[in-house]
Design a protein around this motif. Structure first.
Motif, mmCIF file in Angstrom:
data_model
loop_
_atom_site.group_PDB
_atom_site.id
_atom_site.type_symbol
_atom_site.label_atom_id
_atom_site.label_comp_id
_atom_site.label_asym_id
_atom_site.label_seq_id
_atom_site.Cartn_x
_atom_site.Cartn_y
_atom_site.Cartn_z
ATOM 1 N N LEU A 1 0.840 -1.205 0.000
ATOM 2 C CA LEU A 1 0.000 0.000 0.000
ATOM 3 C C LEU A 1 0.866 1.242 0.000
ATOM 4 C CD1 LEU A 1 -2.395 -0.917 2.927
ATOM 5 C CD2 LEU A 1 -3.038 -0.808 0.549
ATOM 6 N N ASP A 2 0.330 2.306 -0.585
ATOM 7 C CA ASP A 2 1.026 3.585 -0.443
ATOM 8 C C ASP A 2 0.694 4.156 0.935
ATOM 9 O OD1 ASP A 2 -1.380 5.250 -0.532
ATOM 10 O OD2 ASP A 2 -1.413 4.873 -2.681
ATOM 11 N N GLY A 3 1.503 5.099 1.367
ATOM 12 C CA GLY A 3 1.348 5.660 2.701
ATOM 13 C C GLY A 3 -0.005 6.307 2.958
ATOM 14 N N ALA A 4 -0.571 6.944 1.937
ATOM 15 C CA ALA A 4 -1.884 7.589 2.110
ATOM 16 C C ALA A 4 -2.957 6.558 2.434
ATOM 17 C CB ALA A 4 -2.253 8.361 0.851
ATOM 18 N N SER A 5 -2.947 5.432 1.719
ATOM 19 C CA SER A 5 -3.930 4.364 1.979
ATOM 20 C C SER A 5 -3.680 3.717 3.326
ATOM 21 C CB SER A 5 -3.873 3.307 0.879
ATOM 22 O OG SER A 5 -4.158 3.877 -0.373
ATOM 23 N N LEU A 6 -2.426 3.517 3.652
ATOM 24 C CA LEU A 6 -2.075 2.876 4.912
ATOM 25 C C LEU A 6 -2.486 3.728 6.107
ATOM 26 C CD1 LEU A 6 -0.763 0.438 6.211
ATOM 27 C CD2 LEU A 6 1.439 1.583 5.969
ATOM 28 N N SER A 7 -2.363 5.033 5.985
ATOM 29 C CA SER A 7 -2.762 5.932 7.070
ATOM 30 C C SER A 7 -4.253 5.808 7.383
ATOM 31 C CB SER A 7 -2.429 7.380 6.721
ATOM 32 O OG SER A 7 -1.037 7.559 6.682
ATOM 33 N N GLU B 1 3.627 8.994 -0.558
ATOM 34 C CA GLU B 1 4.077 8.374 -1.802
ATOM 35 C C GLU B 1 4.943 7.127 -1.602
ATOM 36 O OE1 GLU B 1 4.233 11.934 -1.659
ATOM 37 O OE2 GLU B 1 2.305 11.921 -2.675
ATOM 38 N N VAL B 2 5.302 6.808 -0.384
ATOM 39 C CA VAL B 2 6.153 5.646 -0.107
ATOM 40 C C VAL B 2 5.301 4.383 -0.144
ATOM 41 C CG1 VAL B 2 7.609 4.531 1.632
ATOM 42 C CG2 VAL B 2 7.744 7.000 1.275
ATOM 43 N N GLU B 3 5.864 3.302 -0.732
ATOM 44 C CA GLU B 3 5.156 2.016 -0.724
ATOM 45 C C GLU B 3 5.555 1.249 0.532
ATOM 46 O OE1 GLU B 3 4.160 -0.996 -4.053
ATOM 47 O OE2 GLU B 3 6.074 -1.633 -3.199
ATOM 48 N N TYR B 4 4.557 0.807 1.263
ATOM 49 C CA TYR B 4 4.759 0.033 2.483
ATOM 50 C C TYR B 4 4.192 -1.361 2.274
ATOM 51 C CZ TYR B 4 5.682 4.525 4.717
ATOM 52 O OH TYR B 4 6.206 5.742 5.050
ATOM 53 N N HIS B 5 4.573 -2.262 3.161
ATOM 54 C CA HIS B 5 4.080 -3.630 3.123
ATOM 55 C C HIS B 5 3.401 -3.893 4.466
ATOM 56 C CE1 HIS B 5 6.371 -4.258 -0.532
ATOM 57 N NE2 HIS B 5 7.303 -3.527 0.063
ATOM 58 N N LEU B 6 2.127 -4.169 4.403
ATOM 59 C CA LEU B 6 1.314 -4.387 5.590
ATOM 60 C C LEU B 6 1.032 -5.871 5.735
ATOM 61 C CD1 LEU B 6 -0.619 -3.400 7.875
ATOM 62 C CD2 LEU B 6 -2.360 -3.132 6.090
ATOM 63 N N VAL B 7 1.341 -6.417 6.902
ATOM 64 C CA VAL B 7 0.991 -7.802 7.214
ATOM 65 C C VAL B 7 -0.297 -7.744 8.026
ATOM 66 C CG1 VAL B 7 1.703 -9.949 8.326
ATOM 67 C CG2 VAL B 7 3.423 -8.455 7.289
ATOM 68 N N MET B 8 -1.309 -8.454 7.542
ATOM 69 C CA MET B 8 -2.608 -8.467 8.215
ATOM 70 C C MET B 8 -2.991 -9.901 8.533
ATOM 71 S SD MET B 8 -4.685 -5.703 5.918
ATOM 72 C CE MET B 8 -5.980 -5.429 7.097
ATOM 73 N N SER B 9 -3.678 -10.081 9.657
ATOM 74 C CA SER B 9 -4.203 -11.397 9.973
ATOM 75 C C SER B 9 -5.395 -11.663 9.054
ATOM 76 C CB SER B 9 -4.618 -11.480 11.438
ATOM 77 O OG SER B 9 -5.727 -10.643 11.678
ATOM 78 N N ALA B 10 -5.832 -12.893 9.018
ATOM 79 C CA ALA B 10 -6.942 -13.262 8.132
ATOM 80 C C ALA B 10 -8.218 -12.499 8.459
ATOM 81 C CB ALA B 10 -7.190 -14.768 8.204
ATOM 82 N N VAL C 1 3.939 -3.402 9.876
ATOM 83 C CA VAL C 1 4.152 -2.565 8.699
ATOM 84 C C VAL C 1 5.657 -2.408 8.509
ATOM 85 C CG1 VAL C 1 3.852 -0.274 7.689
ATOM 86 C CG2 VAL C 1 2.031 -1.262 9.073
ATOM 87 N N ALA C 2 6.095 -2.530 7.253
ATOM 88 C CA ALA C 2 7.507 -2.335 6.937
ATOM 89 C C ALA C 2 7.625 -1.613 5.604
ATOM 90 C CB ALA C 2 8.227 -3.683 6.873
ATOM 91 N N ASP C 3 8.802 -1.048 5.366
ATOM 92 C CA ASP C 3 9.017 -0.369 4.091
ATOM 93 C C ASP C 3 9.747 -1.256 3.086
ATOM 94 O OD1 ASP C 3 11.416 -0.306 5.414
ATOM 95 O OD2 ASP C 3 11.776 1.823 5.109
ATOM 96 N N THR C 4 10.087 -2.496 3.483
ATOM 97 C CA THR C 4 10.699 -3.445 2.548
ATOM 98 C C THR C 4 10.086 -4.831 2.741
ATOM 99 O OG1 THR C 4 12.470 -4.169 4.032
ATOM 100 C CG2 THR C 4 12.927 -2.239 2.632
#
Length: 95
Positions: free
Chosen positions: A40-46, A57-66, A73-76
């Motif tokens: 997700l981009d930072g705007a969506s993640l917020s 504008e930064v792409e983040y990686h969100l780990v979500m449970s089922a 959340v991480a940037d890589t």
């Protein structure tokens, strides 16, 4: 754009039984042991993680449970996989 919620036929369709489970019932099925990763981009993640602010504008990686609970959340992707290697979670490849 077509939206199901505005379609009377779709709103009358039966609801899948898994959508009616309580958190406890879902966990009993193993739902608390499965996670997925979403980029997700930072705007969506917020919008998903309300108590934090991310660069838009930064792409983040969100780990979500089922069940949709944000876990990490991480940037890589490397940071995500390092974290997951220490967890007892199964990773869903499709969601």
């Amino acid at each position: 754009m077509f939206e199901k919620r505005n379609d009377p036929a779709a709103s009358a369709a039966p609801v899948h039984p898994l959508k009616l489970l309580t958190r406890a019932e879902f966990a009993a099925l193993g739902g608390d042991a499965v996670a997925f990763i979403r980029a997700l981009d930072g705007a969506s993640l917020s919008q998903l993680v309300h108590d934090s602010r991310f660069e838009d504008e930064v792409e983040y990686h969100l780990v979500m449970s089922a069940d949709g609970t944000p876990l990490m959340v991480a940037d890589t992707q490397e940071a995500v996989f390092d974290w997951l290697s220490e967890q007892t979670l199964g990773l869903a490849t499709l969601h």
